[in-house]
Scaffold this motif. Structure first.
Motif: not given
Length: 243
Positions: A159, A165, A183-184, A188, A193, A195
């Motif tokens: 992250w 991303k 994630n970046s 969020q 989340v 993935v």
């Protein structure tokens, strides 16, 4: 040697020590966090010499399900599970996670910013036939000194703070570790989340070659470089053959 280098230099060695016990030739089961009675159920601590301040891991209930909560405040440590998976055309790693914040000074391209509120680490078996003379000699020295062999390349699903991303970059300490931003940024933050990544395809893209066996999966929340604080929640992690 500066403190910030220890988890990258010693991390693979400690992972190899935890992976040294025999496992079945095709063991893909990861104990779900939601089913664990304690953190020792299929997972083991991953700690680093010269880093006295550890991240804290605990089982907790979040949004009605048992998960692992990780809290980091200027330290680094993780949890690791041993597996043994021969390479296939496709292998899907699926998980869900949530973070309280990203690191203001986090930067996947710089040693000083090489910290993440949440990451998943996938370790692959070392391939001596593809290593140079210096690399083989270095690893032989480790074997003589510690009686253990180092794993090879690794994927780090992170992250990130500013790394876009989907971007893949080498770790600033070693090109044996490739960092993949799944994630970046803070958009969020505070949300669960989910993935899904094909770790076989990611390995081919990151290293430009066919993957060797997978030997370990780890989670880690670390902040020893930036000195910042974060909490992360890790839900169940699954490994499944691709379609």
């Amino acid at each position: 040697m500066e403190k910030v280098g220890y988890k990258r230099i010693w991390g693979p060695l400690l992972i190899s020590m935890l992976l040294s016990a025999p496992v079945s030739s095709q063991e893909s089961t990861l104990t779900p966090f939601s089913q664990m009675q304690s953190l020792n159920d299929g997972w083991e601590p991953l700690e680093f010499p010269k880093i006295d301040q550890l991240s804290r891991y605990e089982l907790t209930t979040e949004d009605g399900q048992q998960v692992v909560r990780a809290t980091t405040d200027g330290g680094a440590s993780g949890l690791i599970a041993r597996v043994r998976l021969e390479p296939t055309d496709s292998l899907i790693l699926q998980w869900r996670w949530k973070v309280s914040n990203v690191f203001e000074n986090g930067d996947a391209r710089e040693k000083s910013g090489d910290d993440y509120p949440a990451r998943i680490y996938v370790a692959f078996e070392f391939q001596p036939e593809k290593a140079g003379l210096f690399e083989r000699a270095k690893r032989k020295t480790v074997e003589v000194l510690f009686g253990e062999s180092l794993p090879g390349n690794a994927l780090n699903y992170i992250w990130a703070n500013t790394l876009p991303k989907g971007e893949i970059v080498p770790n600033p300490y070693t090109e044996k570790n490739m960092m993949i931003a799944v994630n970046s940024g803070s958009e969020q933050v505070g949300e669960w989340v989910t993935v899904e990544r094909d770790i076989m395809a990611d390995y081919r893209e990151a290293f430009g070659e066919e993957p060797p066996p997978v030997v370990g999966i780890a989670i880690m929340s670390d902040s020893d470089n930036t000195g910042e604080k974060a909490t992360a929640w890790y839900g169940d992690i699954f490994l499944n053959p691709g379609s």
